[in-house]
Design a protein around this motif. Structure first.
Motif, PDB file in Angstrom:
ATOM      1  N   ALA A   1       0.818  -1.209   0.000  1.00  0.00           N
ATOM      2  CA  ALA A   1       0.000   0.000   0.000  1.00  0.00           C
ATOM      3  C   ALA A   1       0.853   1.261   0.000  1.00  0.00           C
ATOM      4  O   ALA A   1       0.449   2.294  -0.541  1.00  0.00           O
ATOM      5  CB  ALA A   1      -0.936   0.000   1.203  1.00  0.00           C
ATOM      6  N   GLN A   2       2.046   1.194   0.595  1.00  0.00           N
ATOM      7  CA  GLN A   2       2.924   2.359   0.606  1.00  0.00           C
ATOM      8  C   GLN A   2       3.386   2.723  -0.806  1.00  0.00           C
ATOM      9  O   GLN A   2       3.762   3.864  -1.064  1.00  0.00           O
ATOM     10  CB  GLN A   2       4.135   2.078   1.494  1.00  0.00           C
ATOM     11  N   ILE A   3       3.360   1.745  -1.714  1.00  0.00           N
ATOM     12  CA  ILE A   3       3.768   1.984  -3.099  1.00  0.00           C
ATOM     13  C   ILE A   3       2.569   2.373  -3.962  1.00  0.00           C
ATOM     14  O   ILE A   3       2.619   3.345  -4.723  1.00  0.00           O
ATOM     15  CB  ILE A   3       4.458   0.736  -3.679  1.00  0.00           C
ATOM     16  N   THR A   4       1.482   1.617  -3.832  1.00  0.00           N
ATOM     17  CA  THR A   4       0.321   1.863  -4.693  1.00  0.00           C
ATOM     18  C   THR A   4      -0.383   3.180  -4.383  1.00  0.00           C
ATOM     19  O   THR A   4      -1.068   3.732  -5.243  1.00  0.00           O
ATOM     20  CB  THR A   4      -0.685   0.707  -4.568  1.00  0.00           C
ATOM     21  N   THR A   5      -0.224   3.682  -3.149  1.00  0.00           N
ATOM     22  CA  THR A   5      -0.876   4.948  -2.797  1.00  0.00           C
ATOM     23  C   THR A   5      -0.039   6.169  -3.169  1.00  0.00           C
ATOM     24  O   THR A   5      -0.555   7.296  -3.156  1.00  0.00           O
ATOM     25  CB  THR A   5      -1.170   5.004  -1.288  1.00  0.00           C
ATOM     26  N   ALA A   6       1.226   5.965  -3.494  1.00  0.00           N
ATOM     27  CA  ALA A   6       2.124   7.103  -3.733  1.00  0.00           C
ATOM     28  C   ALA A   6       1.664   8.018  -4.875  1.00  0.00           C
ATOM     29  O   ALA A   6       1.666   9.252  -4.707  1.00  0.00           O
ATOM     30  CB  ALA A   6       3.546   6.609  -3.985  1.00  0.00           C
ATOM     31  N   PRO A   7       1.281   7.492  -6.061  1.00  0.00           N
ATOM     32  CA  PRO A   7       0.912   8.404  -7.160  1.00  0.00           C
ATOM     33  C   PRO A   7      -0.242   9.340  -6.808  1.00  0.00           C
ATOM     34  O   PRO A   7      -0.149  10.557  -7.032  1.00  0.00           O
ATOM     35  CB  PRO A   7       0.535   7.436  -8.297  1.00  0.00           C
ATOM     36  N   PHE A   8      -1.318   8.787  -6.274  1.00  0.00           N
ATOM     37  CA  PHE A   8      -2.477   9.636  -5.966  1.00  0.00           C
ATOM     38  C   PHE A   8      -2.166  10.584  -4.813  1.00  0.00           C
ATOM     39  O   PHE A   8      -2.592  11.744  -4.817  1.00  0.00           O
ATOM     40  CB  PHE A   8      -3.690   8.773  -5.622  1.00  0.00           C
ATOM     41  N   PHE A   9      -1.421  10.104  -3.819  1.00  0.00           N
ATOM     42  CA  PHE A   9      -1.074  10.940  -2.673  1.00  0.00           C
ATOM     43  C   PHE A   9      -0.291  12.170  -3.120  1.00  0.00           C
ATOM     44  O   PHE A   9      -0.619  13.312  -2.760  1.00  0.00           O
ATOM     45  CB  PHE A   9      -0.264  10.130  -1.661  1.00  0.00           C
ATOM     46  N   PHE A  10       0.761  11.970  -3.919  1.00  0.00           N
ATOM     47  CA  PHE A  10       1.568  13.104  -4.360  1.00  0.00           C
ATOM     48  C   PHE A  10       0.802  14.000  -5.338  1.00  0.00           C
ATOM     49  O   PHE A  10       1.033  15.213  -5.376  1.00  0.00           O
ATOM     50  CB  PHE A  10       2.874  12.618  -4.980  1.00  0.00           C
ATOM     51  N   ALA A  11      -0.109  13.391  -6.104  1.00  0.00           N
ATOM     52  CA  ALA A  11      -0.940  14.210  -6.997  1.00  0.00           C
ATOM     53  C   ALA A  11      -1.835  15.136  -6.181  1.00  0.00           C
ATOM     54  O   ALA A  11      -2.056  16.299  -6.564  1.00  0.00           O
ATOM     55  CB  ALA A  11      -1.782  13.311  -7.896  1.00  0.00           C
ATOM     56  N   MET A  12      -2.363  14.646  -5.049  1.00  0.00           N
ATOM     57  CA  MET A  12      -3.174  15.496  -4.175  1.00  0.00           C
ATOM     58  C   MET A  12      -2.359  16.656  -3.623  1.00  0.00           C
ATOM     59  O   MET A  12      -2.833  17.801  -3.595  1.00  0.00           O
ATOM     60  CB  MET A  12      -3.747  14.663  -3.018  1.00  0.00           C
ATOM     61  N   ILE A  13      -1.138  16.358  -3.166  1.00  0.00           N
ATOM     62  CA  ILE A  13      -0.303  17.408  -2.590  1.00  0.00           C
ATOM     63  C   ILE A  13       0.041  18.468  -3.641  1.00  0.00           C
ATOM     64  O   ILE A  13      -0.102  19.676  -3.410  1.00  0.00           O
ATOM     65  CB  ILE A  13       0.998  16.814  -2.008  1.00  0.00           C
TER      66      ILE A  13
END
Length: 234
Positions: free
Chosen positions: A156-168
């Protein structure tokens, strides 16, 4: 039933040190740093509160929802709940509710820290409320969707990275007022615009920001119905 499931999920979350760190300590530490280390100038507080909200939603809601649902699916907890009397909606609501409440509570605590450190009060509290609700909705829906694409809780730490950084990135770009329409195509762009407008920024693009938040929530919800899985991935 929802309250009982929510309490059980909260206990499971706090027992997992890694999940508890990501859901509780990481957003609080980052939010305190933003308030005490970055804040101070009048023109910097909008960025501080935007980052505080985005980190609360990103870590506490989005990453935690993804991790929790993936872990519960892999250990057959979801499957066992589904065979009981509770409906699918009740099961998901019971698991997601404590995470959403925790994320909103952390966001409010961090905003309080910023106020105590010198941040001005929002000039449009109604837009702040919309940003809080919209951020929780987007993060929750995206977390359900991403969990269906995540094989194990560790991934999950890998699969969530794209959307998380896109939000930021989207939030930081949108907080200045959203002059460029394409900013609203990025998750977080609408949230940043609403937060900036709440703290005295331009309000010309509030409607576009709201439309962006609703659209991203709807897209994430639609994708959740497509990708979410109750049974373990093989």
């Amino acid at each position: 039933m929802i309250a009982a499931l929510g309490l059980a999920e909260l206990k499971l979350l706090l027992r997992n040190r890694t999940a508890a760190t990501l859901a509780v300590l990481m957003p609080l530490a980052a939010g305190l740093y933003f308030a005490l280390g970055v804040g101070g100038e009048d023109d910097s507080w909008t960025m501080v509160v935007t980052l505080q909200l985005l980190f609360s939603f990103g870590f506490t809601v989005y990453v935690t929802v993804t991790t929790a649902l993936t872990a519960r699916r892999q250990d057959l907890y979801l499957k066992r709940l589904r065979t009981g009397a509770a409906s699918d909606v009740v099961v998901l609501t019971g698991i997601l509710l404590p995470v959403v409440v925790l994320g909103l509570a952390q966001a409010l605590v961090l905003l309080g820290v910023s106020m105590a450190a010198g941040a001005p009060l929002p000039t449009r509290p109604d837009l702040l409320v919309l940003a809080l609700i919209g951020g929780a909705a987007i993060s929750c829906a995206a977390g359900v969707c991403t969990s269906g694409l995540t094989g194990t809780a560790e991934l999950a730490q890998i699969t969530t990275a794209p959307f998380f950084f896109a939000m930021i990135i989207g939030g930081l770009m949108g907080m200045s007022g959203g002059e460029d329409a394409w900013v609203f195509l990025i998750p977080g762009g609408g949230l940043g615009t609403l937060t900036g407008a709440a703290w005295g920024g331009p309000t010309d693009h509030v409607l576009e920001a709201l439309a962006s938040v609703v659209a991203w929530t709807a897209v994430a919800t639609a994708l959740s119905t497509r990708f979410f899985r109750w049974d373990p991935r093989t």
